[in-house]
Design a protein around this motif. Structure first.
Motif, short mmCIF file in Angstrom:
data_model
loop_
_atom_site.label_atom_id
_atom_site.label_comp_id
_atom_site.label_asym_id
_atom_site.label_seq_id
_atom_site.Cartn_x
_atom_site.Cartn_y
_atom_site.Cartn_z
N GLN A 72 49.88 37.92 45.30
CA GLN A 72 49.35 37.11 46.39
C GLN A 72 50.08 37.36 47.70
O GLN A 72 49.51 37.15 48.78
N ASP A 73 51.31 37.83 47.65
CA ASP A 73 52.06 38.11 48.87
C ASP A 73 51.93 39.56 49.33
O ASP A 73 51.95 39.84 50.53
N ILE A 74 51.80 40.49 48.37
CA ILE A 74 51.82 41.92 48.72
C ILE A 74 50.42 42.52 48.75
O ILE A 74 50.07 43.23 49.70
N SER A 75 49.63 42.26 47.74
CA SER A 75 48.40 43.05 47.58
C SER A 75 47.13 42.22 47.44
O SER A 75 46.13 42.72 46.92
N LEU A 76 47.15 40.97 47.93
CA LEU A 76 45.92 40.18 47.88
C LEU A 76 44.81 40.87 48.67
O LEU A 76 43.64 40.84 48.30
N ASN A 77 45.17 41.50 49.80
CA ASN A 77 44.20 42.19 50.64
C ASN A 77 44.26 43.70 50.46
O ASN A 77 43.96 44.46 51.38
N ALA A 78 44.62 44.11 49.28
CA ALA A 78 44.75 45.54 49.01
C ALA A 78 43.39 46.23 48.91
O ALA A 78 42.41 45.64 48.46
N ILE A 79 43.38 47.48 49.31
CA ILE A 79 42.25 48.36 49.03
C ILE A 79 42.47 49.02 47.67
O ILE A 79 41.56 49.14 46.87
N ALA A 80 43.72 49.40 47.42
CA ALA A 80 44.07 49.99 46.13
C ALA A 80 45.58 49.99 45.97
O ALA A 80 46.33 50.11 46.94
N ASN A 81 46.03 49.80 44.72
CA ASN A 81 47.43 49.99 44.38
C ASN A 81 47.62 51.48 44.12
O ASN A 81 47.01 52.06 43.23
N LEU A 82 48.48 52.14 44.89
CA LEU A 82 48.50 53.61 44.90
C LEU A 82 49.48 54.22 43.90
O LEU A 82 49.21 55.29 43.34
N GLN A 218 47.65 36.59 36.21
CA GLN A 218 47.58 35.85 37.48
C GLN A 218 47.56 36.81 38.66
O GLN A 218 48.14 36.56 39.72
N ASN A 219 46.86 37.91 38.46
CA ASN A 219 46.71 38.94 39.50
C ASN A 219 45.43 38.62 40.26
O ASN A 219 44.33 38.93 39.79
N ASN A 220 45.55 37.99 41.42
CA ASN A 220 44.37 37.51 42.14
C ASN A 220 43.95 38.43 43.28
O ASN A 220 43.34 37.98 44.26
N ALA A 221 44.27 39.73 43.18
CA ALA A 221 43.81 40.68 44.20
C ALA A 221 42.28 40.67 44.23
O ALA A 221 41.62 40.78 43.21
N LYS A 222 41.72 40.55 45.42
CA LYS A 222 40.27 40.34 45.57
C LYS A 222 39.45 41.47 44.95
O LYS A 222 38.36 41.24 44.43
N VAL A 223 39.96 42.70 45.04
CA VAL A 223 39.18 43.85 44.54
C VAL A 223 38.96 43.78 43.04
O VAL A 223 38.08 44.44 42.50
N HIS A 224 39.77 42.96 42.33
CA HIS A 224 39.67 42.90 40.88
C HIS A 224 38.80 41.75 40.38
O HIS A 224 38.25 41.84 39.29
N PHE A 225 38.69 40.65 41.15
CA PHE A 225 38.00 39.49 40.58
C PHE A 225 36.84 38.97 41.42
O PHE A 225 36.07 38.14 40.94
N ASN A 226 36.68 39.45 42.65
CA ASN A 226 35.61 38.92 43.50
C ASN A 226 34.43 39.89 43.51
O ASN A 226 34.33 40.78 44.35
N ASP A 227 33.54 39.73 42.54
CA ASP A 227 32.41 40.64 42.40
C ASP A 227 31.45 40.50 43.58
O ASP A 227 30.86 41.49 44.04
N HIS A 228 31.30 39.30 44.10
CA HIS A 228 30.42 39.06 45.25
C HIS A 228 30.87 39.88 46.44
O HIS A 228 30.05 40.52 47.13
N MET A 229 32.16 39.90 46.70
CA MET A 229 32.70 40.67 47.82
C MET A 229 32.56 42.17 47.57
O MET A 229 32.16 42.93 48.45
N MET A 230 32.86 42.60 46.34
CA MET A 230 32.90 44.02 46.05
C MET A 230 31.51 44.67 46.01
O MET A 230 31.39 45.88 46.18
N SER A 232 29.34 44.49 48.22
CA SER A 232 29.04 45.00 49.57
C SER A 232 30.02 46.08 50.02
O SER A 232 29.94 46.56 51.14
N SER A 233 30.96 46.47 49.14
CA SER A 233 31.92 47.52 49.45
C SER A 233 31.36 48.88 49.08
O SER A 233 30.37 48.97 48.35
N PRO A 234 31.98 49.97 49.54
CA PRO A 234 31.52 51.30 49.14
C PRO A 234 31.54 51.50 47.63
O PRO A 234 30.75 52.29 47.09
N MET A 235 32.43 50.80 46.91
CA MET A 235 32.52 50.94 45.46
C MET A 235 31.35 50.26 44.76
O MET A 235 30.91 50.68 43.69
N GLY A 236 30.86 49.16 45.33
CA GLY A 236 29.72 48.47 44.78
C GLY A 236 30.00 47.58 43.60
O GLY A 236 29.11 46.92 43.08
N GLN A 237 31.25 47.53 43.16
CA GLN A 237 31.62 46.69 42.01
C GLN A 237 33.14 46.51 42.02
O GLN A 237 33.85 47.16 42.79
#
Length: 347
Positions: A72-82, A218-230, A232-237
């Protein structure tokens, strides 16, 4: 809302909230998600035969449960963990222990497109006795809040090629390994540098698997759990948490490395391509080094495990093409070190 790239600064220290007490349920669910079969983490009897009072939890499970504190402090707004580097597991963790984490920002690099940047952190996990249980560095690509203003910051830390092997290794002395219980007959002396193990199993990951696992950690990074948001992303899921791929690759490696019960360190790791629900993971492992230790009961193997999606690992000769780019089906390139008993301990 979580931190964006501009919110980080060099030397910043962050104490992450939500300490986590580990339960038997965590252990059982980890086996349900990954199929991990290492006997040390499955059987109190085997653990006692190997010198423990009770079984320690799987090192990679401990990584997830502790790592999750930092999201939640480092990668909540992550595009990807590299990637990861210099991951150490200094002390075993048991059911009933409580783990917590803090991080220091050690590097920042704004991307040339001005839309994101890479944040490098050094994170330390501790138990309730303030003993260090996890020490690692990672880097993550994070969205910027203001895409019009450029800082041009580029401070990239250096990393060691391999995590140093310490004189003291915190596992009990091994007198005897029951190979009927561990499921494997091979010991330190049986492996050769350059040898390649094509692990035959493939594991398909469903939406339910990775969704529940990510919530468990308890990994709440948006790219992993917010299907509604994803959608509309280039990934689509939703993008699968890369740590799940590490767990599955490690679980698959059991076939051929049954007696490598301990992960000593992760030297480096790269998530090469995204993984999604429905993908099937295969893996192969190369023996990079055989490392002797002053202890007579154990040796260490430095391994490189390559995880591949939707293609048998035996069909891949090398993970990269002639230009040095990862093949599209390669999802993980993991360089790590395991502890494995010597033949004299076998029964």
């Amino acid at each position: 809302m979580g931190n964006f790239f501009e919110d980080f600064f060099m030397g910043q220290e962050i104490v992450h909230p939500l300490p986590r007490t580990i339960s038997e349920g965590d252990v059982s669910l980890y086996i349900a998600f990954t199929g991990s079969r290492f006997a040390l983490h499955s059987s109190d009897i085997v653990a006692k035969e190997l010198g423990y009072e009770k079984r320690p939890i799987d090192d990679i499970l401990m990584f997830h449960l502790t790592f999750g504190k930092s999201v939640q402090d480092i990668s909540l707004n992550a595009i990807a963990n590299l990637g990861y580097a210099e991951i150490r597991f200094p002390t075993s963790v048991y059911v009933g222990d409580t783990v917590s984490m803090s991080s220091t920002v050690i590097g920042l690099k704004e991307n040339s497109n001005g839309k994101s940047g890479v944040v490098y952190v050094h994170s330390i996990g501790k138990n309730q006795r303030d003993e260090e249980v996890l020490n690692f560095k990672r880097w993550v690509m994070v969205h910027k809040r203001d895409t019009q203003t450029l800082s041009k910051i580029s401070e990239i830390p250096s990393f060691k090629e391999a995590t140093p092997i310490l004189e003291k290794i915190n596992i009990p002395k091994i007198d005897e390994v029951n190979t009927d219980a561990t499921g494997g007959k091979f010991f330190f002396e049986d492996y050769e540098v350059g040898e390649r193990l094509n692990h035959p199993e493939g594991i398909t990951i469903d939406n339910s698997d990775h969704t529940l696992a990510t919530k468990l950690y308890q990994n709440n990074a948006k790219v992993h759990f917010n299907d509604h948001m994803m959608k509309s992303s280039p990934m689509g899921q939703r993008l699968m948490y890369g740590g799940i791929i590490i767990s599955i690759a490690r679980a698959i490696s059991f076939n051929g490395l049954q007696n490598a019960q301990w992960v000593y360190a992760i030297n480096s790791g790269a998530h090469c391509n995204p993984t999604y629900a429905g993908d099937t993971i295969y893996a192969y492992t190369e023996i990079l080094e055989k490392l002797e230790h002053s202890r007579e009961d154990i040796g260490l193997l430095r391994l490189r495990t390559i995880a591949v999606k939707n293609q048998a690992s035996s069909e891949i000769e090398q993970p990269k093409d002639e230009e040095g780019k990862y093949l599209k089906n390669v999802v993980l390139d993991l360089d790590y070190t395991v502890i494995i008993p010597k033949k004299k301990t076998g029964k």
